[in-house]
Write a protein that holds these residues in place. Sequence first.
Motif, mmCIF file in Angstrom:
data_model
loop_
_atom_site.group_PDB
_atom_site.id
_atom_site.type_symbol
_atom_site.label_atom_id
_atom_site.label_comp_id
_atom_site.label_asym_id
_atom_site.label_seq_id
_atom_site.Cartn_x
_atom_site.Cartn_y
_atom_site.Cartn_z
ATOM 1 N N MET A 16 -10.052 19.414 -1.955
ATOM 2 C CA MET A 16 -10.646 18.244 -2.564
ATOM 3 C C MET A 16 -12.066 18.611 -2.976
ATOM 4 O O MET A 16 -12.790 19.235 -2.217
ATOM 5 N N SER A 17 -12.455 18.204 -4.164
ATOM 6 C CA SER A 17 -13.796 18.529 -4.640
ATOM 7 C C SER A 17 -14.835 17.768 -3.819
ATOM 8 O O SER A 17 -14.576 16.648 -3.349
ATOM 9 N N PRO A 18 -16.007 18.361 -3.647
ATOM 10 C CA PRO A 18 -17.069 17.674 -2.890
ATOM 11 C C PRO A 18 -17.441 16.321 -3.486
ATOM 12 O O PRO A 18 -17.702 15.366 -2.746
ATOM 13 N N ALA A 19 -17.422 16.216 -4.807
ATOM 14 C CA ALA A 19 -17.776 14.944 -5.450
ATOM 15 C C ALA A 19 -16.742 13.865 -5.139
ATOM 16 O O ALA A 19 -17.091 12.724 -4.826
ATOM 17 N N LEU A 20 -15.463 14.226 -5.203
ATOM 18 C CA LEU A 20 -14.399 13.272 -4.887
ATOM 19 C C LEU A 20 -14.473 12.868 -3.419
ATOM 20 O O LEU A 20 -14.344 11.682 -3.086
ATOM 21 N N ASN A 21 -14.686 13.828 -2.562
ATOM 22 C CA ASN A 21 -14.812 13.562 -1.129
ATOM 23 C C ASN A 21 -15.948 12.575 -0.864
ATOM 24 O O ASN A 21 -15.775 11.579 -0.156
ATOM 25 N N ARG A 22 -17.100 12.834 -1.456
ATOM 26 C CA ARG A 22 -18.278 11.981 -1.270
ATOM 27 C C ARG A 22 -18.016 10.572 -1.803
ATOM 28 O O ARG A 22 -18.341 9.577 -1.157
ATOM 29 N N GLU A 23 -17.409 10.484 -2.994
ATOM 30 C CA GLU A 23 -17.135 9.178 -3.597
ATOM 31 C C GLU A 23 -16.150 8.369 -2.755
ATOM 32 O O GLU A 23 -16.346 7.170 -2.530
ATOM 33 N N LEU A 24 -15.111 9.012 -2.277
ATOM 34 C CA LEU A 24 -14.118 8.316 -1.462
ATOM 35 C C LEU A 24 -14.724 7.862 -0.137
ATOM 36 O O LEU A 24 -14.488 6.732 0.307
ATOM 37 N N LEU A 25 -15.540 8.709 0.476
ATOM 38 C CA LEU A 25 -16.202 8.310 1.719
ATOM 39 C C LEU A 25 -17.155 7.139 1.491
ATOM 40 O O LEU A 25 -17.268 6.253 2.340
ATOM 41 N N GLU A 26 -17.811 7.117 0.339
ATOM 42 C CA GLU A 26 -18.697 6.002 0.013
ATOM 43 C C GLU A 26 -17.900 4.711 -0.171
ATOM 44 O O GLU A 26 -18.304 3.649 0.313
ATOM 45 N N LEU A 27 -16.762 4.784 -0.850
ATOM 46 C CA LEU A 27 -15.903 3.610 -1.009
ATOM 47 C C LEU A 27 -15.429 3.094 0.353
ATOM 48 O O LEU A 27 -15.395 1.879 0.591
#
Length: 60
Positions: free
Chosen positions: A1-12
């Motif tokens: 999983m890309s770091p950006a996707l990981n960060r965005e999903l964790l933020e959601l």
Amino acid sequence: MSPALNRELLELIENKRTEMVLSAMEKGFHSEETICRGNELNELLNCYHKLLSIHSTDRI
């Protein structure tokens, strides 16, 4: 999983958790809104778990 996707999903996930807690404090744990927020949070957590599983399977 890309770091950006990981960060965005964790933020959601964190935002939805906050919404659920605030709803529970204002309307109670058994209110329709709180239960709805909890269900939405569960869906996000399930998606995150699936993505982690797929990512770890790709490494093998």
